[in-house]
Design a protein around this motif. Structure first.
Motif, PDB file in Angstrom:
ATOM      1  N   GLU A   3      35.400 141.708   0.545  1.00 27.65           N
ATOM      2  CA  GLU A   3      36.429 140.725   0.181  1.00 27.65           C
ATOM      3  C   GLU A   3      37.832 141.339   0.158  1.00 27.65           C
ATOM      4  OE1 GLU A   3      36.043 139.442  -3.830  1.00 27.65           O
ATOM      5  OE2 GLU A   3      37.565 137.884  -3.650  1.00 27.65           O
ATOM      6  N   MET A  43      42.447 120.010  -1.569  1.00 28.37           N
ATOM      7  CA  MET A  43      41.194 120.706  -1.264  1.00 28.37           C
ATOM      8  C   MET A  43      40.547 120.076  -0.034  1.00 28.37           C
ATOM      9  SD  MET A  43      37.762 121.037  -3.646  1.00 28.37           S
ATOM     10  CE  MET A  43      38.320 122.342  -4.745  1.00 28.37           C
ATOM     11  N   VAL A  45      37.060 120.167   2.337  1.00 26.63           N
ATOM     12  CA  VAL A  45      35.662 120.578   2.243  1.00 26.63           C
ATOM     13  C   VAL A  45      34.943 120.293   3.554  1.00 26.63           C
ATOM     14  CG1 VAL A  45      33.495 120.254   0.977  1.00 26.63           C
ATOM     15  CG2 VAL A  45      35.687 120.011  -0.225  1.00 26.63           C
ATOM     16  N   ALA A  84      43.105 129.375  -1.935  1.00 32.78           N
ATOM     17  CA  ALA A  84      41.756 129.692  -2.416  1.00 32.78           C
ATOM     18  C   ALA A  84      40.768 129.319  -1.325  1.00 32.78           C
ATOM     19  CB  ALA A  84      41.452 128.937  -3.700  1.00 32.78           C
ATOM     20  N   ASP A 117      42.621 133.397  -3.769  1.00 31.16           N
ATOM     21  CA  ASP A 117      41.317 133.775  -4.270  1.00 31.16           C
ATOM     22  C   ASP A 117      40.347 133.611  -3.104  1.00 31.16           C
ATOM     23  OD1 ASP A 117      39.319 134.509  -6.058  1.00 31.16           O
ATOM     24  OD2 ASP A 117      38.963 132.459  -6.734  1.00 31.16           O
ATOM     25  N   ARG A 120      32.591 133.552  -2.036  1.00 33.30           N
ATOM     26  CA  ARG A 120      31.579 133.041  -1.139  1.00 33.30           C
ATOM     27  C   ARG A 120      31.173 131.646  -1.579  1.00 33.30           C
ATOM     28  NH1 ARG A 120      26.326 136.380   0.842  1.00 33.30           N
ATOM     29  NH2 ARG A 120      27.904 137.454   2.061  1.00 33.30           N
ATOM     30  N   LEU A 123      29.386 126.194   1.495  1.00 34.62           N
ATOM     31  CA  LEU A 123      30.200 125.250   2.265  1.00 34.62           C
ATOM     32  C   LEU A 123      31.612 125.779   2.363  1.00 34.62           C
ATOM     33  CD1 LEU A 123      29.566 121.627   1.020  1.00 34.62           C
ATOM     34  CD2 LEU A 123      28.944 122.634   3.222  1.00 34.62           C
ATOM     35  N   SER A 127      41.316 125.421  -0.541  1.00 35.39           N
ATOM     36  CA  SER A 127      42.163 124.755  -1.532  1.00 35.39           C
ATOM     37  C   SER A 127      43.507 125.479  -1.558  1.00 35.39           C
ATOM     38  CB  SER A 127      41.481 124.836  -2.900  1.00 35.39           C
ATOM     39  OG  SER A 127      42.222 124.130  -3.858  1.00 35.39           O
ATOM     40  N   PHE A 307      35.504 108.345  -2.829  1.00 35.18           N
ATOM     41  CA  PHE A 307      34.231 108.057  -3.492  1.00 35.18           C
ATOM     42  C   PHE A 307      33.655 106.696  -3.126  1.00 35.18           C
ATOM     43  CE2 PHE A 307      35.932 111.306  -6.333  1.00 35.18           C
ATOM     44  CZ  PHE A 307      34.861 112.183  -6.256  1.00 35.18           C
TER      45      PHE A 307
ATOM     46  N   ASP B  42      42.257 130.295  -8.892  1.00 31.66           N
ATOM     47  CA  ASP B  42      40.857 130.721  -8.870  1.00 31.66           C
ATOM     48  C   ASP B  42      39.970 129.554  -8.491  1.00 31.66           C
ATOM     49  OD1 ASP B  42      40.107 133.536  -9.711  1.00 31.66           O
ATOM     50  OD2 ASP B  42      41.590 133.060 -11.237  1.00 31.66           O
ATOM     51  N   MET B  43      38.983 129.845  -7.647  1.00 34.53           N
ATOM     52  CA  MET B  43      38.025 128.828  -7.221  1.00 34.53           C
ATOM     53  C   MET B  43      36.644 129.161  -7.776  1.00 34.53           C
ATOM     54  SD  MET B  43      36.853 127.807  -3.334  1.00 34.53           S
ATOM     55  CE  MET B  43      38.303 126.836  -2.873  1.00 34.53           C
ATOM     56  N   VAL B  45      32.609 127.958  -7.639  1.00 35.11           N
ATOM     57  CA  VAL B  45      31.700 127.211  -6.779  1.00 35.11           C
ATOM     58  C   VAL B  45      30.300 127.185  -7.393  1.00 35.11           C
ATOM     59  CG1 VAL B  45      30.704 127.084  -4.454  1.00 35.11           C
ATOM     60  CG2 VAL B  45      33.014 127.985  -4.759  1.00 35.11           C
ATOM     61  N   GLU B  46      29.722 126.003  -7.397  1.00 32.17           N
ATOM     62  CA  GLU B  46      28.348 125.819  -7.892  1.00 32.17           C
ATOM     63  C   GLU B  46      27.382 126.732  -7.133  1.00 32.17           C
ATOM     64  OE1 GLU B  46      27.089 121.675  -8.024  1.00 32.17           O
ATOM     65  OE2 GLU B  46      25.128 122.258  -7.284  1.00 32.17           O
ATOM     66  N   ARG B  48      27.364 129.808  -7.217  1.00 31.07           N
ATOM     67  CA  ARG B  48      27.965 131.136  -7.071  1.00 31.07           C
ATOM     68  C   ARG B  48      28.522 131.589  -8.429  1.00 31.07           C
ATOM     69  NH1 ARG B  48      27.197 135.243  -3.773  1.00 31.07           N
ATOM     70  NH2 ARG B  48      28.839 136.767  -4.125  1.00 31.07           N
ATOM     71  N   HIS B  49      29.317 130.767  -9.034  1.00 29.50           N
ATOM     72  CA  HIS B  49      29.955 131.116 -10.308  1.00 29.50           C
ATOM     73  C   HIS B  49      29.286 130.439 -11.493  1.00 29.50           C
ATOM     74  CE1 HIS B  49      33.064 131.662  -7.201  1.00 29.50           C
ATOM     75  NE2 HIS B  49      33.350 132.740  -7.886  1.00 29.50           N
ATOM     76  N   LEU B  85      39.358 119.261  -7.574  1.00 31.84           N
ATOM     77  CA  LEU B  85      37.949 119.087  -7.915  1.00 31.84           C
ATOM     78  C   LEU B  85      37.192 118.531  -6.715  1.00 31.84           C
ATOM     79  CD1 LEU B  85      37.524 117.299 -11.373  1.00 31.84           C
ATOM     80  CD2 LEU B  85      36.514 119.470 -10.672  1.00 31.84           C
ATOM     81  N   GLY B  86      36.138 119.223  -6.316  1.00 33.70           N
ATOM     82  CA  GLY B  86      35.210 118.685  -5.333  1.00 33.70           C
ATOM     83  C   GLY B  86      33.941 118.270  -6.056  1.00 33.70           C
ATOM     84  N   LEU B  87      33.662 116.965  -6.071  1.00 33.80           N
ATOM     85  CA  LEU B  87      32.571 116.429  -6.895  1.00 33.80           C
ATOM     86  C   LEU B  87      31.472 115.822  -6.028  1.00 33.80           C
ATOM     87  CD1 LEU B  87      34.608 114.475  -9.606  1.00 33.80           C
ATOM     88  CD2 LEU B  87      33.472 116.687  -9.859  1.00 33.80           C
ATOM     89  N   SER B 121      32.419 116.455  -2.627  1.00 30.99           N
ATOM     90  CA  SER B 121      31.861 117.652  -2.006  1.00 30.99           C
ATOM     91  C   SER B 121      30.393 117.735  -2.407  1.00 30.99           C
ATOM     92  CB  SER B 121      32.607 118.900  -2.487  1.00 30.99           C
ATOM     93  OG  SER B 121      31.871 120.059  -2.130  1.00 30.99           O
ATOM     94  N   LEU B 123      28.773 120.246  -2.988  1.00 31.95           N
ATOM     95  CA  LEU B 123      28.701 121.293  -4.002  1.00 31.95           C
ATOM     96  C   LEU B 123      29.872 121.143  -4.951  1.00 31.95           C
ATOM     97  CD1 LEU B 123      28.004 124.727  -2.313  1.00 31.95           C
ATOM     98  CD2 LEU B 123      26.496 123.414  -3.798  1.00 31.95           C
ATOM     99  N   THR B 125      32.849 122.020  -6.840  1.00 33.56           N
ATOM    100  CA  THR B 125      33.823 123.084  -6.596  1.00 33.56           C
ATOM    101  C   THR B 125      35.079 122.801  -7.409  1.00 33.56           C
ATOM    102  OG1 THR B 125      32.971 123.303  -4.345  1.00 33.56           O
ATOM    103  CG2 THR B 125      35.090 124.325  -4.804  1.00 33.56           C
ATOM    104  N   ILE B 126      35.538 123.825  -8.109  1.00 33.36           N
ATOM    105  CA  ILE B 126      36.686 123.675  -9.005  1.00 33.36           C
ATOM    106  C   ILE B 126      37.730 124.714  -8.632  1.00 33.36           C
ATOM    107  CG2 ILE B 126      37.450 123.689 -11.409  1.00 33.36           C
ATOM    108  CD1 ILE B 126      34.278 123.522 -12.028  1.00 33.36           C
ATOM    109  N   SER B 127      38.911 124.258  -8.284  1.00 33.95           N
ATOM    110  CA  SER B 127      39.969 125.193  -7.921  1.00 33.95           C
ATOM    111  C   SER B 127      41.205 124.861  -8.751  1.00 33.95           C
ATOM    112  CB  SER B 127      40.262 125.073  -6.427  1.00 33.95           C
ATOM    113  OG  SER B 127      41.204 126.033  -6.028  1.00 33.95           O
ATOM    114  N   HIS B 306      32.469 139.740  -4.002  1.00 28.31           N
ATOM    115  CA  HIS B 306      31.905 138.441  -3.655  1.00 28.31           C
ATOM    116  C   HIS B 306      31.178 138.442  -2.320  1.00 28.31           C
ATOM    117  CE1 HIS B 306      33.753 136.499  -7.043  1.00 28.31           C
ATOM    118  NE2 HIS B 306      34.869 137.109  -6.762  1.00 28.31           N
TER     119      HIS B 306
END
Lengths: 309, 309
Positions: A3, A43, A45, A84, A117, A120, A123, A127, A307, B42-43, B45-46, B48-49, B85-87, B121, B123, B125-127, B306
């Motif tokens: 990274e 963002m 995706v 990011a 940032d 991994r 997907l 962002s 949505f 900072d991002m 990701v479901e 991963r984090h 937010l990716g929901l 998204s 997954l 994902t929060i950035s 990462h």
């Protein structure tokens, strides 16, 4: 390559206008006295905003472009960005191409990458936060439209939406993959336009945002909406859907006093962008699309909503 | 409930210190004259984090906390944030809980949410991008450590990493899910500490960032590293791995002149945070972990990267 090496190789460029760029806990800026800052974040995706395997260079361009378009819609001059990135793998070739697309656009508009940032993610997720500057009190708010204002749009609408249905049309595909943020036009509209928004969700939806925030209505003459030449050969319903509900064109929609028509035209000419007057702001809260004779155009459409589907 | 309604209900709060918050193309700020801005992103990701199904309230807290921790490591006072937010779905209950965790921490530190982006998204994902302010010239850069400086750490290390291996230990789990950014301590270290970083990648890796940027070496006495009481009962190799390579504790590691020891202790006491002196900065470029007698501790570790796994 890990990274830190990836970041260093492709993204760690010494800042010019920032005190501190990539590589510390934070980036550091000293804002110019008396200026206001405009900030926006978007963002993108994989599978939602672009297809898996999409060209990395165009993604680097587009992910920055959509943010610069938001700055343009405030009249702000782009200055800095934070990036990011959620990447499926540490693919140096991909990162190199992405960076090439990103920096080509960034350099054209004087944008410095000052932080970010990298992580991994299964997907690909991008962002970006972009920051611009402008003199105090001249930002183009969505809430400032007034009854009687002309409604203008830059460039042409519908091309990006058409590309989603007809990717074989190169002109449309280019609009989708390589949108051109109207940065210079936005800056020249300061103190001239009354309100502005960029067309990211579709003309109907974005104009509705202005109408709602400004507590006004709007009427648009459908045939005046500027569109690519290829629209002449399209089915009328498809054309209407692309023109009214199609997002991703990243043109500016703005309102201005009728007495400023010549000044708007001059500003657009200086910025090298065509602008077209498509309607006017009215009292009330209705958003109407009409034909040349003022009769309602069938507009059973919804703006792009992330949505809805 | 669609995207716009979700945003309005849970995130659209009128700003106090910003000119314009959520709901336009950009947020607008008027920076305070003479102050510098610190910016970080900072991002998360479901998968991963955080695990799928993780508590929404703790995610709201943690995703902001990791950004405030970066501001603390510069000595900046948190001011504003943007949230992308990716929901996977427009789940109002989830968003409500996430917002509750986010705003509880934000309000505690005077942070205003001024903008963002919501998209779908597959997954989660929060950035987040966070922005802080601080007086000119006092930011704590990674590059400013000098040979002879003491090395200090706040709080305790290793807890978050332990929780990943032993989630049944409640004390460790709390450290992982509800990290406490050392905001007050960071502000009090301005002009007192020489350099600082937050421990997000592991003590060894983060100290290596300071060493590399400052072109110095460092020696740390392993037994001095503060750790939760439960570490007494751990296998030595696991303890070492958690203490040296474990990320996610979000404590501050900082360096200061030995002549400032009393002042550092007083600053920490005012901030209500324990600090421990664990080593010193040396000439050279080596990063060494030693026992009480100065013998090398086995440190065949890598910091969290990462893309290593």
């Amino acid at each position: 390559m890990n990274e830190f090496e990836l970041i260093r190789r492709y993204f760690d460029r010494a800042p010019d206008r920032a005190l501190l760029g990539v590589g510390d806990d934070c980036a550091m800026l000293r804002p110019n006295a008396g200026l206001e800052l405009a900030l926006t974040t978007d963002m993108l995706v994989e599978g939602r905003h672009f297809a898996a395997g999409a060209d990395a260079r165009s993604l680097g361009h587009k992910s920055l472009a959509v943010n610069l378009s938001d700055l343009a819609a405030m009249g702000a001059a782009p200055r800095w960005a934070l990036l990011a990135l959620g990447l499926p793998a540490a693919d140096a070739k991909w990162v190199e191409q992405f960076a090439a697309g990103f920096f080509a656009l960034a350099e054209r508009h004087g944008v410095e990458l000052i932080g970010g940032d990298t992580t991994r993610s299964p997907l690909l997720t991008i962002s970006i936060t972009a920051i611009g500057e402008l003199p105090a009190g001249v930002a183009l708010y969505r809430s400032a439209a007034q009854a009687g204002d002309d409604i203008w749009v830059s460039g042409e609408l519908g091309g990006a939406a058409l590309a989603l249905r007809r990717p074989e049309i190169a002109e449309a595909k280019r609009r989708l993959d390589w949108p051109e943020p109207r940065v210079e036009l936005g800056e020249r509209l300061r103190g001239l336009a009354r309100s502005a928004i960029d067309v990211s969700d579709g003309l109907a939806g974005d104009l509705a945002h202005i109408a709602e925030r400004s507590r006004v209505g709007a009427v648009v003459e459908y045939e005046r909406i500027p569109r690519p030449a290829v629209f002449k050969s399209l089915d009328a319903a498809l054309a209407r859907e692309c023109l009214l509900s199609g997002g991703d064109d990243y043109e500016l929609v703005f309102t201005a006093l009728p007495s400023r028509r010549d000044a708007v035209a001059a500003a657009a000419a200086s910025a090298g962008v065509a602008v077209t007057r498509i309607g006017r702001i009215e009292a009330g809260s209705a958003l109407r699309f009409v034909d040349r004779d003022g009769a309602a155009v069938d507009s059973a459409f919804a703006s792009f909503d992330h949505f809805l589907s």
